[in-house]
Design an enzyme around this catalytic site. Structure first.
Site, mmCIF file in Angstrom:
data_model
loop_
_atom_site.group_PDB
_atom_site.id
_atom_site.type_symbol
_atom_site.label_atom_id
_atom_site.label_comp_id
_atom_site.label_asym_id
_atom_site.label_seq_id
_atom_site.Cartn_x
_atom_site.Cartn_y
_atom_site.Cartn_z
ATOM 1 N N TYR A 60 0.837 -1.196 0.000
ATOM 2 C CA TYR A 60 0.000 0.000 0.000
ATOM 3 C C TYR A 60 0.877 1.253 0.000
ATOM 4 C CZ TYR A 60 -3.496 3.417 1.287
ATOM 5 O OH TYR A 60 -4.287 4.514 1.300
ATOM 6 N N LEU B 187 -19.427 8.273 23.597
ATOM 7 C CA LEU B 187 -20.705 8.379 24.286
ATOM 8 C C LEU B 187 -21.627 7.257 23.861
ATOM 9 C CD1 LEU B 187 -21.299 12.179 23.691
ATOM 10 C CD2 LEU B 187 -20.807 11.116 25.888
ATOM 11 N N GLU C 192 -26.230 19.928 24.892
ATOM 12 C CA GLU C 192 -25.342 20.639 23.955
ATOM 13 C C GLU C 192 -25.506 20.025 22.573
ATOM 14 O OE1 GLU C 192 -21.436 19.807 25.475
ATOM 15 O OE2 GLU C 192 -21.835 20.762 27.394
ATOM 16 N N LYS D 183 -24.674 18.260 19.325
ATOM 17 C CA LYS D 183 -23.541 17.373 19.056
ATOM 18 C C LYS D 183 -22.984 17.731 17.680
ATOM 19 C CE LYS D 183 -22.160 12.550 19.355
ATOM 20 N NZ LYS D 183 -21.491 12.378 18.063
ATOM 21 N N ASP E 228 -20.902 17.739 14.395
ATOM 22 C CA ASP E 228 -20.347 16.672 13.573
ATOM 23 C C ASP E 228 -18.999 17.114 13.000
ATOM 24 O OD1 ASP E 228 -20.187 14.269 12.390
ATOM 25 O OD2 ASP E 228 -21.769 14.604 10.926
ATOM 26 N N ARG F 168 -8.238 12.922 18.647
ATOM 27 C CA ARG F 168 -8.671 11.875 19.566
ATOM 28 C C ARG F 168 -7.894 10.569 19.341
ATOM 29 N NH1 ARG F 168 -12.388 7.719 19.599
ATOM 30 N NH2 ARG F 168 -13.385 7.381 21.607
ATOM 31 N N TYR G 20 -16.242 22.072 24.877
ATOM 32 C CA TYR G 20 -17.348 21.476 25.633
ATOM 33 C C TYR G 20 -16.917 20.583 26.792
ATOM 34 C CZ TYR G 20 -16.528 17.757 22.135
ATOM 35 O OH TYR G 20 -15.963 16.814 21.317
ATOM 36 N N LYS H 160 -25.514 16.034 29.439
ATOM 37 C CA LYS H 160 -24.515 15.731 30.472
ATOM 38 C C LYS H 160 -25.075 16.106 31.831
ATOM 39 C CE LYS H 160 -20.849 16.949 27.252
ATOM 40 N NZ LYS H 160 -19.852 17.943 26.844
ATOM 41 N N LYS I 78 -29.360 10.931 19.247
ATOM 42 C CA LYS I 78 -29.071 11.120 17.822
ATOM 43 C C LYS I 78 -30.295 11.552 17.037
ATOM 44 C CE LYS I 78 -25.347 10.082 16.584
ATOM 45 N NZ LYS I 78 -24.479 8.906 16.514
ATOM 46 N N CYS J 218 -23.356 -24.631 6.415
ATOM 47 C CA CYS J 218 -22.362 -23.565 6.477
ATOM 48 C C CYS J 218 -21.776 -23.345 5.085
ATOM 49 C CB CYS J 218 -21.258 -23.971 7.455
ATOM 50 S SG CYS J 218 -19.850 -22.844 7.405
ATOM 51 N N CYS K 255 -17.859 -24.567 5.289
ATOM 52 C CA CYS K 255 -17.379 -25.936 5.512
ATOM 53 C C CYS K 255 -18.443 -26.994 5.238
ATOM 54 C CB CYS K 255 -16.836 -26.089 6.931
ATOM 55 S SG CYS K 255 -18.116 -26.129 8.197
ATOM 56 N N CYS L 89 -23.022 -22.407 12.415
ATOM 57 C CA CYS L 89 -22.366 -23.551 11.801
ATOM 58 C C CYS L 89 -21.946 -24.474 12.939
ATOM 59 C CB CYS L 89 -21.140 -23.069 11.027
ATOM 60 S SG CYS L 89 -19.901 -24.343 10.770
ATOM 61 N N CYS M 139 -14.296 -26.095 10.840
ATOM 62 C CA CYS M 139 -14.742 -25.026 9.949
ATOM 63 C C CYS M 139 -13.630 -23.986 9.772
ATOM 64 C CB CYS M 139 -15.994 -24.359 10.486
ATOM 65 S SG CYS M 139 -16.529 -22.979 9.447
#
Ligand code: IVH
Length: 699
Positions: free
Chosen positions: A53, A99, A132, A134, A136, A155, A243, A307, A331, A425, A428, A443, A449
């Site tokens: 890569y 969260l 508060e 949220k 994005d 983060r 925040y 909070k 959300k 399965c 297998c 399975c 397997c």
């Protein structure tokens, strides 16, 4: 994916001689890189080694340095594609956590009820929360020492992020110095974002000048902040809402509300829509109000964070694994899109679970291209009545795996047939069975397997388990197929048994092989909790693994206890079930795992190869309850049973459900009955609630 050089890459084409050639090569490599990116970032399933890569990626950069116009729409400009050389890493003084999510009024009512229960408050006691928006964007931690900004870190994985200090120099919302009244060490956390208007402008300019355009403001913000060249970041209109906080040498406030006002006084920007809320009705009204305003805001929000306002209560509530008990993200509805279902593929997991996955005509949902979605299980397929060829509605909420939520019946093509979930399965051929009361079909092939075997190995090396650098899912599969990896111990014999062969493999070389072996060697010492989790025992997630590691202390103790617990009515079995949160079902899975010869052989093998360390004692060892066994009984009034338990465990005590000769303390609230009697008979120290608080305060 880190930097590697192309010298040892056998499949790297010659450097082109003409610009037409260069363009052609650039297009070909770009296409490959894009498919590798998707495999790595979206499917978490790398298709090539890091070295391959990186070599290809570096070739793109090289071509672009000769022919700058190739940069336009090149993967080198994409977010998430790692730069050739990375940022310095920064360890967070306090982890940056995530969260839990709420989607409905019910979830909010539950959130408040959980808090009250934990704090032992009555059902109607007020619990004030701060709501508060949220944002994005991406979270950032700003560290000030002696009132000067010293580091800005992303983060990352929560414990370690990237040093982007140079890149925040031009963000006006971020003060570079703090006033004299600020403590010596202050970490302020918040969200970096790009306003929608600025994002549109940026995209327009980028398009004009042949630069890369971004799918959404979040990507634009991330791409702008994570620029290796700070002069590019400087030109991007980034903003910041504060925040939260990390390490502080002195407390700043007693409530979240006051904290926000305090830092506002220092020059930070806090979100003006933030509101103090008093109950579920208040919360829902705020949610509805903000939901209505959402389209008109100049920045993207994907929900609201609530909070608990009082920091003392936050401290008491603490955390459940990686999320605070005192906060939740409510959300807004997920984004949806329509697309064609091209195929249903059944995947086999490490415990044999068959999961149907929808292969889709690629479609963009909220700025992300989705080509796979989960169909969960057999029942879900029946409930949806979905058929291959159908037009379907998929939805994607945040980091959750996209899912098929609806079939558009009116648009069903004529030649579709009902989908038959397999009885065997797909890997297998063993019989696939569904146990009573279970949603999953499994399975029954167990050890024979190959899909289960390879998934177990992938789990073993995964991020929360052994987390081996350079040994991603794709390499595990490749080595498994070559017969070099059969059981986990083989990972630690790769170098000695197959080192030369690996170095000669296509896409590999001395350097990438050395990196892999270093990654493996770094993990020869591992904590007991990660080790137990890595074994992939059914129902044993990170939290339970940690619980077991803490309770038994060492691998030897744990192993022998699991063997001894196989005896009905044994003390070991009672002790196991007595660990809070471990019920008979989990106990059964643990015991069955340890009863298998094959599993014990794997453990013996790993014990020879590795150093498995005991879990670090969670707190200072000189507190009086460290290592003691405590039982709580009766109607507790000063704290809830759960709070007491969490606190006791944080001090290194074990909390048991019943009294035995091993009990050190019985904490008895009013109305204690048989446990109190038994403790008295056994001569166990009995404390009332206040006595317990005094004891743990004496540390
Ligand atoms: S508090 C321990 N407050 O949401 C609590 N997070 O799902 C840490 N976010 O990583 C986060 N706005 O990137 C908090 N007002 C807000 C937020 C917020 C956006 C993001 C943040 C965090 C993620 C957590």
């Amino acid at each position: 994916m880190s930097a590697e050089h192309a010298s040892n890459m056998s499949d790297l084409p010659e450097l082109p001689a003409s610009s037409t050639e260069a363009r052609k090569q650039h297009a070909e490599i770009s296409e490959r890189i894009r498919s590798y990116n998707e495999a790595y970032h979206v499917n978490d399933d790398p298709l090539v080694s890091d070295a391959t890569y990186d070599a290809l990626f570096n070739r793109l950069i090289e071509l672009e340095s000769h022919y700058p116009t190739l940069k336009k729409n090149s993967p080198t400009q994409d977010v998430g594609a790692a730069p050739a050389e990375g940022f310095a890493k920064v360890k967070h003084a306090r982890p940056m956590l995530s969260l839990g999510n709420a989607f409905s009024r019910e979830d909010i009512v539950d959130f408040l009820a959980r808090i009250r229960r934990f704090l032992n408050l009555t059902a109607h006691s007020p619990v004030e929360v701060v709501g508060e928006p949220k944002i994005d964007g991406l979270s950032l931690s700003l560290r000030y020492e002696n009132r000067k900004l010293v580091t800005a870190a992303t983060r990352g994985d929560g414990s370690e992020g990237e040093d982007v200090t140079a890149n925040v120099a031009h963000i006006d919302d971020i003060p570079k110095t703090l006033p004299d009244d600020a403590p010596d060490v202050v970490e302020i956390r918040g969200e970096v974002y790009m306003a929608r208007s600025a994002f549109q402008k940026l995209n327009a300019t980028q398009a004009e000048t042949g630069g890369k355009t971004f799918a959404n403001p979040r990507n634009a913000a991330a791409g702008s902040l994570r620029q290796l060249d700070p002069s590019i970041s400087a030109k991007r209109p980034l903003r910041f809402f504060a925040y939260s906080f990390g390490e502080l040498s002195e407390s700043l406030a007693q409530t979240q509300w006051d904290f926000l006002h305090k830092v506002e006084g220092w020059g930070f920007v806090t979100n003006p829509l933030t509101r103090l809320l008093h109950d579920a009705d208040d919360i829902i009204a705020f949610y509805d109000e903000l939901g209505t305003q959402r389209p008109d805001l100049d920045y993207d929000i994907d929900g609201i964070v609530y909070k608990v306002n009082d920091f003392e209560l936050q401290l008491r509530l603490g955390f459940v694994s990686r999320s605070p008990r005192w906060a939740i993200a409510h959300k807004f509805p997920a984004e949806k899109a329509r697309t064609r279902l091209n195929a249903i593929e059944v995947q086999v997991g490490r415990t044999g679970a068959l999961t149907p996955v929808a292969r889709l005509e690629p479609v963009t949902v909220g700025g992300v291209v989705v080509s796979n979605a989960t169909l969960h299980n057999r029942d879900e397929i029946e409930r949806l009545g979905v058929r291959v060829g159908d037009m379907v509605v998929i939805q994607r909420a945040g980091d959750v795996i996209p899912q098929v939520v609806e079939v558009i019946r009116d648009e069903r093509p004529e030649d579709t047939t009902e989908y038959q979930f397999p009885d065997t399965c797909p890997k297998c051929g063993s019989h696939a069975m569904r146990e009573e009361g279970e949603a999953v079909t499994r399975c029954t092939g167990g050890l024979i397997c190959p899909a289960q075997a390879v998934e177990r190995l992938k789990h073993f090396v995964s991020r929360n388990a052994f987390d081996i650098d350079g040994l991603g899912a794709k390499n595990v599969e490749a080595f498994f197929e070559l017969g070099w990896l059969k059981s986990p111990g083989d990972i630690f014999r790769l170098e000695s048994d197959h080192g030369d062969a690996i170095r000669k493999l296509e896409g590999w070389g001395d350097k990438s092989a050395a990196k892999l072996f270093d990654g493996v060697n770094e993990r020869r010492t591992i904590g007991l909790d990660r080790f137990i989790y890595a074994l992939g025992i059914r129902q044993i997630g990170q939290a339970t693994a940690k619980l077991l590691a803490r309770h038994y202390g060492s691998l030897g103790e744990w192993r022998s206890a699991m063997v001894a617990a196989n005896e009905a009515d044994s003390e070991a079995l009672r002790e196991l079930i007595n660990i809070d949160q471990i019920g008979p079902g989990v106990a059964k899975d643990l015991i069955e795992f340890m009863a298998e010869d094959h599993n014990r052989e794997v453990l013996d093998d790993l014990q020879d190869l590795l150093t498995i360390t005991d879990v670090e004692a969670p707190t200072v060892s000189d507190n009086p309850v460290n290592g003691k066994t405590v039982v709580f009984t009766g109607k507790l009034e000063l704290f809830s049973r759960n709070e007491a338990k969490v606190k006791a465990e944080s001090l290194g005590a074990k909390v048991a459900g019943s009294v035995s000769a091993k009990t050190d303390y019985l904490v008895a609230g009013p109305g204690a009955g048989s446990k109190l009697k038994k403790a008295e008979e056994l001569g166990v120290t009995v404390l009332d609630e206040q006595g317990w608080l005094d004891l743990i305060a004496a540390e």
